[in-house]
Scaffold this motif. Structure first.
Motif, mmCIF file in Angstrom:
data_model
loop_
_atom_site.group_PDB
_atom_site.id
_atom_site.type_symbol
_atom_site.label_atom_id
_atom_site.label_comp_id
_atom_site.label_asym_id
_atom_site.label_seq_id
_atom_site.Cartn_x
_atom_site.Cartn_y
_atom_site.Cartn_z
ATOM 1 N N PRO A 42 19.503 39.302 10.238
ATOM 2 C CA PRO A 42 19.431 40.255 11.345
ATOM 3 C C PRO A 42 20.748 40.999 11.517
ATOM 4 O O PRO A 42 21.785 40.622 10.978
ATOM 5 C CB PRO A 42 19.110 39.369 12.549
ATOM 6 N N GLN A 43 20.700 42.050 12.316
ATOM 7 C CA GLN A 43 21.852 42.930 12.498
ATOM 8 C C GLN A 43 23.072 42.180 13.001
ATOM 9 O O GLN A 43 24.173 42.353 12.480
ATOM 10 C CB GLN A 43 21.480 44.051 13.485
ATOM 11 N N GLN A 44 22.905 41.332 14.006
ATOM 12 C CA GLN A 44 24.048 40.647 14.598
ATOM 13 C C GLN A 44 24.680 39.674 13.605
ATOM 14 O O GLN A 44 25.906 39.538 13.542
ATOM 15 C CB GLN A 44 23.610 39.880 15.858
ATOM 16 N N ALA A 45 23.872 38.999 12.814
ATOM 17 C CA ALA A 45 24.409 38.059 11.827
ATOM 18 C C ALA A 45 25.196 38.791 10.752
ATOM 19 O O ALA A 45 26.222 38.298 10.262
ATOM 20 C CB ALA A 45 23.268 37.253 11.202
ATOM 21 N N ILE A 46 24.748 39.973 10.388
ATOM 22 C CA ILE A 46 25.477 40.772 9.390
ATOM 23 C C ILE A 46 26.817 41.208 9.948
ATOM 24 O O ILE A 46 27.849 41.146 9.265
ATOM 25 C CB ILE A 46 24.645 41.987 8.961
ATOM 26 N N ALA A 47 26.815 41.658 11.199
ATOM 27 C CA ALA A 47 28.055 42.142 11.814
ATOM 28 C C ALA A 47 29.049 41.005 12.055
ATOM 29 O O ALA A 47 30.261 41.175 11.874
ATOM 30 C CB ALA A 47 27.744 42.857 13.121
ATOM 31 N N ASP A 48 28.562 39.837 12.450
ATOM 32 C CA ASP A 48 29.460 38.720 12.763
ATOM 33 C C ASP A 48 30.039 38.073 11.508
ATOM 34 O O ASP A 48 31.237 37.760 11.459
ATOM 35 C CB ASP A 48 28.713 37.663 13.590
ATOM 36 N N ASN A 49 29.207 37.840 10.525
ATOM 37 C CA ASN A 49 29.667 37.141 9.311
ATOM 38 C C ASN A 49 28.881 37.650 8.102
ATOM 39 O O ASN A 49 27.870 37.044 7.714
ATOM 40 C CB ASN A 49 29.497 35.627 9.475
ATOM 41 N N PRO A 50 29.314 38.755 7.509
ATOM 42 C CA PRO A 50 28.552 39.322 6.382
ATOM 43 C C PRO A 50 28.496 38.412 5.164
ATOM 44 O O PRO A 50 27.578 38.526 4.349
ATOM 45 C CB PRO A 50 29.304 40.627 6.076
ATOM 46 N N PHE A 51 29.470 37.493 5.022
ATOM 47 C CA PHE A 51 29.483 36.596 3.858
ATOM 48 C C PHE A 51 28.719 35.302 4.110
ATOM 49 O O PHE A 51 28.468 34.542 3.185
ATOM 50 C CB PHE A 51 30.918 36.255 3.459
ATOM 51 N N GLY A 52 28.359 35.044 5.346
ATOM 52 C CA GLY A 52 27.687 33.800 5.667
ATOM 53 C C GLY A 52 26.220 33.793 5.293
ATOM 54 O O GLY A 52 25.606 34.837 5.066
ATOM 55 N N GLY A 56 18.852 29.405 9.129
ATOM 56 C CA GLY A 56 17.840 29.481 10.175
ATOM 57 C C GLY A 56 17.448 30.895 10.545
ATOM 58 O O GLY A 56 16.427 31.097 11.212
ATOM 59 N N GLU A 57 18.243 31.893 10.160
ATOM 60 C CA GLU A 57 17.972 33.278 10.543
ATOM 61 C C GLU A 57 17.487 34.138 9.383
ATOM 62 O O GLU A 57 17.157 35.301 9.584
ATOM 63 C CB GLU A 57 19.237 33.911 11.147
ATOM 64 N N LEU A 58 17.444 33.603 8.190
ATOM 65 C CA LEU A 58 16.981 34.379 7.046
ATOM 66 C C LEU A 58 15.486 34.648 7.156
ATOM 67 O O LEU A 58 14.704 33.760 7.504
ATOM 68 C CB LEU A 58 17.272 33.636 5.734
ATOM 69 N N THR A 59 15.088 35.867 6.861
ATOM 70 C CA THR A 59 13.683 36.257 6.976
ATOM 71 C C THR A 59 13.352 37.357 5.977
ATOM 72 O O THR A 59 14.234 38.126 5.576
ATOM 73 C CB THR A 59 13.374 36.747 8.406
ATOM 74 N N LEU A 60 12.084 37.417 5.596
ATOM 75 C CA LEU A 60 11.604 38.464 4.685
ATOM 76 C C LEU A 60 11.082 39.682 5.439
ATOM 77 O O LEU A 60 10.623 40.641 4.819
ATOM 78 C CB LEU A 60 10.478 37.904 3.796
ATOM 79 N N ARG A 61 11.177 39.652 6.768
ATOM 80 C CA ARG A 61 10.592 40.727 7.563
ATOM 81 C C ARG A 61 11.258 42.069 7.291
ATOM 82 O O ARG A 61 10.574 43.095 7.158
ATOM 83 C CB ARG A 61 10.719 40.401 9.060
ATOM 84 N N TYR A 62 12.573 42.085 7.151
ATOM 85 C CA TYR A 62 13.276 43.355 6.937
ATOM 86 C C TYR A 62 12.952 43.942 5.561
ATOM 87 O O TYR A 62 12.814 45.160 5.414
ATOM 88 C CB TYR A 62 14.788 43.142 7.072
ATOM 89 N N LEU A 63 12.795 43.082 4.576
ATOM 90 C CA LEU A 63 12.425 43.561 3.252
ATOM 91 C C LEU A 63 10.988 44.090 3.251
ATOM 92 O O LEU A 63 10.690 45.116 2.624
ATOM 93 C CB LEU A 63 12.569 42.433 2.231
ATOM 94 N N SER A 64 10.120 43.410 3.982
ATOM 95 C CA SER A 64 8.730 43.875 4.087
ATOM 96 C C SER A 64 8.655 45.214 4.818
ATOM 97 O O SER A 64 7.892 46.110 4.429
ATOM 98 C CB SER A 64 7.884 42.831 4.817
ATOM 99 N N ASP A 65 9.468 45.373 5.871
ATOM 100 C CA ASP A 65 9.501 46.646 6.599
ATOM 101 C C ASP A 65 9.983 47.782 5.695
ATOM 102 O O ASP A 65 9.489 48.909 5.782
ATOM 103 C CB ASP A 65 10.416 46.541 7.817
ATOM 104 N N ALA A 66 10.945 47.476 4.824
ATOM 105 C CA ALA A 66 11.454 48.503 3.924
ATOM 106 C C ALA A 66 10.398 48.944 2.916
ATOM 107 O O ALA A 66 10.314 50.116 2.553
ATOM 108 C CB ALA A 66 12.693 47.985 3.191
ATOM 109 N N VAL A 67 9.575 47.987 2.477
ATOM 110 C CA VAL A 67 8.528 48.322 1.501
ATOM 111 C C VAL A 67 7.443 49.187 2.128
ATOM 112 O O VAL A 67 6.953 50.141 1.512
ATOM 113 C CB VAL A 67 7.913 47.029 0.919
ATOM 114 N N HIS A 68 7.078 48.887 3.368
ATOM 115 C CA HIS A 68 5.945 49.570 4.002
ATOM 116 C C HIS A 68 6.369 50.728 4.902
ATOM 117 O O HIS A 68 5.507 51.414 5.452
ATOM 118 C CB HIS A 68 5.135 48.567 4.826
#
Length: 285
Positions: A42-52, A56-68
């Motif tokens: 998610p956006q906040q996790a990327i902003a807080d720790n891009p290397f982490g 528990g927060e990993l999801t395929l939803r953003y990739l699915s949204d990009a495809v459709h």
């Protein structure tokens, strides 16, 4: 002689070389790691720790949204880009092959000057000729058309293709041409029926290099095809979609991953063909 003395000596690898290779590996791997990991966060996790890697927060939803998503249309960009790659590759081989054959088999000075003329094209940055190309395409009525883009891409791939083909054809014995001539084959038939099948390593190398270059090209399709044309490559489709939402990293990273993943997999799978095609001319007699 002792056992230690009879054993073959191992060549020591210089420490500097190991350090440089390790540093180069890190430099090239970090961007790929960031792109891969942040495509599922998610956006906040990327902003807080891009290397982490927050499991528990990993999801395929953003990739699915990009495809459709109709805004990005990356899948549609796949189709048009593949079409562009196939057409340009076929035309490039059809033009570069016979030209390289004539240059490689001729000893005339003017023919060698022709090779230097083609080689000069490899030293000119592609972005530097885009504006002149626009004026040329306008003059011939091909501005803002797929035909104009194909013509530009074919012309830009010819210099390297001809250079590689000439080097490889010169490793093929001329006696093959003489034998074909005795059997009644003309030069055109000799090339396509006899010489061209022997050029498989060079042809595969050219196809791979051209395909990767066309897939990654952004400047040419972005400038030569305006948004009004309705045609988008993978790179221009992503730019058209994320340029207005550039701060939304959950849209940027998944779409970039969709764009580069196919070409990375393709390169890893075909890299041995690239190496063999570039080096075969140096080892054949």
């Amino acid at each position: 002689m002792g056992k230690a003395e009879s054993a073959p000596r191992r060549r020591s690898v210089p420490v500097v070389k190991v350090v440089m290779l390790a540093l180069l590996t890190v430099v090239m791997s970090v961007p790929v790691y960031l792109l891969l990991v942040n495509s599922f966060k998610p956006q906040q996790a990327i902003a807080d720790n891009p290397f982490g890697i927050p499991l528990g927060e990993l999801t395929l939803r953003y990739l699915s949204d990009a495809v459709h998503s109709p805004q990005y249309n990356v899948i549609g960009g796949y189709g048009f880009t593949i079409f562009l790659v196939v057409v340009v590759d076929v035309l490039c081989i059809a033009l570069a092959g016979p030209a390289a054959y004539v240059i490689a088999r001729s000893l005339r000075r003017r023919t060698q000057l022709l090779l230097l003329y083609f080689l000069a094209g490899t030293f000119i940055p592609g972005a530097a000729v885009v504006i002149p190309v626009i004026y040329v395409l306008r003059a011939v009525g091909l501005a803002n058309t797929v035909t104009g883009l194909v013509a530009h891409d074919v012309a830009s791939t010819l210099p390297v293709s001809i250079f590689l083909f000439v080097g490889f054809i010169r490793t093929i014995p001329v006696d093959i041409d003489h034998a074909a001539a005795i059997d009644g084959a003309g030069r055109y038939r000799t090339f396509w029926r006899i010489v061209f099948p022997l050029m498989r390593p060079a042809v595969v190398t050219v196809l791979i290099l051209n395909s990767i270059g066309i897939w990654n090209d952004f400047v040419s399709p972005q400038i030569l095809l305006s948004p009004g044309s309705g045609h988008y490559t993978v790179t221009t489709a992503i730019y058209a979609g994320i340029s207005q939402y550039s701060t939304d990293l959950t849209k940027v990273f998944p779409n970039l991953l969709l764009a580069v993943a196919p070409v990375i997999v393709f390169f890893i799978y075909m890299q041995r063909h690239i190496v063999s095609g570039l080096t075969v001319g140096a080892v054949k007699g």
